[in-house]
Design an enzyme around this catalytic site. Structure first.
Site, PDB file in Angstrom:
ATOM      1  N   ILE A  22      83.739  17.371  56.917  1.00  0.00           N
ATOM      2  CA  ILE A  22      83.087  18.012  55.751  1.00  0.00           C
ATOM      3  C   ILE A  22      82.400  19.295  56.199  1.00  0.00           C
ATOM      4  CG2 ILE A  22      81.341  17.752  53.946  1.00  0.00           C
ATOM      5  CD1 ILE A  22      81.747  14.721  54.123  1.00  0.00           C
ATOM      6  N   LYS A  24      79.937  21.269  59.754  1.00  0.00           N
ATOM      7  CA  LYS A  24      79.237  21.144  61.038  1.00  0.00           C
ATOM      8  C   LYS A  24      77.832  21.698  60.899  1.00  0.00           C
ATOM      9  CE  LYS A  24      83.327  21.749  63.859  1.00  0.00           C
ATOM     10  NZ  LYS A  24      84.123  22.741  64.540  1.00  0.00           N
ATOM     11  N   GLY A  28      75.402  18.308  64.986  1.00  0.00           N
ATOM     12  CA  GLY A  28      76.490  17.359  64.793  1.00  0.00           C
ATOM     13  C   GLY A  28      77.454  17.793  63.706  1.00  0.00           C
ATOM     14  N   ASP A 145      62.254  20.713  57.383  1.00  0.00           N
ATOM     15  CA  ASP A 145      63.422  21.595  57.234  1.00  0.00           C
ATOM     16  C   ASP A 145      63.891  21.619  55.780  1.00  0.00           C
ATOM     17  OD1 ASP A 145      65.162  23.454  58.227  1.00  0.00           O
ATOM     18  OD2 ASP A 145      66.578  22.014  59.077  1.00  0.00           O
TER      19      ASP A 145
HETATM   20  N1  LIG Z   1      75.896  12.915  53.038  1.00  0.00           N
HETATM   21  C1  LIG Z   1      76.638  14.009  53.014  1.00  0.00           C
HETATM   22  N2  LIG Z   1      77.659  14.113  52.148  1.00  0.00           N
HETATM   23  C2  LIG Z   1      78.411  15.232  52.093  1.00  0.00           C
HETATM   24  N3  LIG Z   1      78.230  16.305  52.892  1.00  0.00           N
HETATM   25  C3  LIG Z   1      77.232  16.258  53.791  1.00  0.00           C
HETATM   26  C4  LIG Z   1      76.390  15.117  53.897  1.00  0.00           C
HETATM   27  N4  LIG Z   1      75.473  15.370  54.859  1.00  0.00           N
HETATM   28  C5  LIG Z   1      75.731  16.599  55.319  1.00  0.00           C
HETATM   29  N5  LIG Z   1      76.782  17.138  54.690  1.00  0.00           N
HETATM   30  C6  LIG Z   1      77.368  18.472  54.931  1.00  0.00           C
HETATM   31  O1  LIG Z   1      77.815  18.492  56.265  1.00  0.00           O
HETATM   32  C7  LIG Z   1      77.511  19.728  56.882  1.00  0.00           C
HETATM   33  C8  LIG Z   1      76.703  19.499  58.146  1.00  0.00           C
HETATM   34  O2  LIG Z   1      75.486  18.918  57.779  1.00  0.00           O
HETATM   35  P1  LIG Z   1      74.253  18.774  58.771  1.00  0.00           P
HETATM   36  O3  LIG Z   1      73.171  18.043  58.068  1.00  0.00           O
HETATM   37  O4  LIG Z   1      74.724  18.195  60.066  1.00  0.00           O
HETATM   38  O5  LIG Z   1      73.865  20.215  59.126  1.00  0.00           O
HETATM   39  P2  LIG Z   1      73.309  21.468  58.305  1.00  0.00           P
HETATM   40  O6  LIG Z   1      72.244  21.003  57.364  1.00  0.00           O
HETATM   41  O7  LIG Z   1      74.428  22.223  57.707  1.00  0.00           O
HETATM   42  O8  LIG Z   1      72.744  22.358  59.455  1.00  0.00           O
HETATM   43  P3  LIG Z   1      71.474  22.190  60.352  1.00  0.00           P
HETATM   44  O9  LIG Z   1      71.510  20.847  60.998  1.00  0.00           O
HETATM   45  O10 LIG Z   1      71.672  23.288  61.327  1.00  0.00           O
HETATM   46  O11 LIG Z   1      70.288  22.385  59.466  1.00  0.00           O
HETATM   47  C9  LIG Z   1      76.821  20.579  55.842  1.00  0.00           C
HETATM   48  O12 LIG Z   1      77.771  21.416  55.230  1.00  0.00           O
HETATM   49  C10 LIG Z   1      76.309  19.567  54.827  1.00  0.00           C
HETATM   50  O13 LIG Z   1      76.275  20.117  53.525  1.00  0.00           O
END
Ligand SMILES: Nc1ncnc2c1ncn2[C@@H]1O[C@H](COP(=O)(O)OP(=O)(O)OP(=O)(O)O)[C@@H](O)[C@H]1O
Length: 359
Positions: A22, A24, A28, A145
């Site tokens: 989906i 990064k 992770g 955050d």
């Molecule tokens: N439960 C979920 N369902 C669908 N998409 C998700 C979910 N959790 C995270 N994502 C998507 O996956 C991607 C990575 O999410 P993650 O929370 O790891 O990092 P981030 O918020 O993009 O960045 P950072 O950790 O640097 O703040 C993002 O595009 C986020 O929108």
């Protein structure tokens, strides 16, 4: 906490197949997975593309699992389903509900159709409720955050706060040693040392998100002066130049003017330089609940327009009744009826007055 088998999650994500990826993040990658019982979930993995997880990434994911597993369920916080650990690969996995409708960041800055004003008001309130849930949990949790990219929409378009990698509980003894962290543009400028950690740091970030929701301007836009959304919007709020802040892609809604003013006034208080002047999330909810209308899903602009027209009609009816009462009184005092009502109503009014005099 539900402990998933690592192999079960490998199977659910087709061995972390790139087609299931989906997105990064900094600590992770998130994959779509289908569990044996056909539930479709999101799986966050600390290693990216199979490269062994950096110690820092692993720590953040462990922290996220620990915080989410300590929280009760809430309508506006991502639902945690469980976790998994693989000691051979030193990999951690977090299983959560899948949010299929993307982030608030994308809705505001990428989507072709901007959200309606009632939708924006409702989203703002849902985020406030998520923050309230965290700050009023026992022990309380500070997210650290809060930003539009960490607010995702479920299948019903309910906004939920996600990404608890930096979240911290002030009750945790480690919190006193944890360095300030967050995202530039949303980070509270007064959070400069570990001992400055407070729920007011989240209140500041929430204020930035409110400005972003109303203006659709990027929180840092180097093509504009000033580049910071806060430096740009707050002087305009203080001068009551609300229309200039509002997203100009959709018409300024006169019927929602007072709600938008109220939200901007809340934002301005959240963004106060002095932490002690910022409202608590409880006070924010009280101020904002009067702004809400209906759940996002069922709101259409037309519904709100109709509500506004009904209110207007009621108000006019009331002022008409006032007019008639005041005209009756003045006529008894010998004044001119025409000074109280528009000419269109005078005939009817004179008949009514005649009736009153007869009685
Ligand atoms: N439960 C979920 N369902 C669908 N998409 C998700 C979910 N959790 C995270 N994502 C998507 O996956 C991607 C990575 O999410 P993650 O929370 O790891 O990092 P981030 O918020 O993009 O960045 P950072 O950790 O640097 O703040 C993002 O595009 C986020 O929108």
């Amino acid at each position: 906490m539900v402990e998933f088998g690592y192999e079960q999650l490998v199977k659910a994500t087709q061995s972390f197949c790139p087609s299931r990826l989906i997105g990064k993040g900094s600590h992770g990658a998130v994959y779509q997975g289908v569990l044996q019982d056909n539930r479709v979930v999101a799986v966050k993995r600390s290693s990216i593309n199979g490269v062994e997880a950096q110690r820092d990434n692993l720590k953040k994911l462990e922290n996220e699992i620990s915080i989410l597993s300590s929280l009760r369920q809430s309508c506006n916080v991502i639902s945690f389903l469980g976790a998994s650990h693989d000691s051979v690969q030193n990999d951690k996995l977090l299983v959560m509900e899948l949010m299929p409708n993307g982030s608030l960041h994308d809705l505001l800055h990428v989507a072709a159709t901007p959200p309606s004003w009632p939708q924006r008001v409702e989203i703002a309130l849902q985020i406030a409720r998520a923050v309230q849930f965290l700050h009023e949990s026992k022990p309380s949790v500070i997210h650290r955050d809060i930003k539009s990219a960490n607010i995702l929409f479920d299948s019903n378009w309910t906004a939920k706060l996600c990404d608890f990698g930096l979240a911290i509980s002030p009750a945790d003894s480690l919190s006193q040693a944890t360095q300030p962290a967050g995202t530039i543009g949303y980070l509270d400028p007064s959070y400069t040392a570990p001992n400055k950690l407070s729920t007011k740091n989240d209140v500041f970030s929430f204020g930035v998100v409110l400005l972003e929701i109303i203006s659709c301007r990027k929180v840092i836009d180097v093509t504009k002066a000033p580049a910071s959304i806060v430096e740009w919007a707050i002087p305009l709020v203080k001068k009551q130049r609300v229309v200039e802040i509002c997203d100009s892609r959709i018409p300024f809604p006169m019927y929602m003017e007072s709600r938008i003013r109220r939200i901007l006034s809340v934002a301005s208080r959240c963004l106060s330089d002095k932490e002690e002047r910022r409202p608590s999330i409880g006070e924010i909810i009280v101020a904002m609940e009067t702004c809400s209308i209906e759940p996002v899903r069922s709101i259409t602009t037309w519904n709100s327009v109709i509500q506004y027209l009904v209110q207007l009609k009621r108000r006019r009816k009331l002022s008409g009744e006032y007019c008639i009462r005041s005209a009756v009184y003045s006529t008894r005092q010998g004044e001119d009826v025409n000074s109280h009502v528009s000419t269109g109503k005078v005939v009817l009014l004179k008949e009514m007055l005649a009736d009153v005099r007869l009685k």
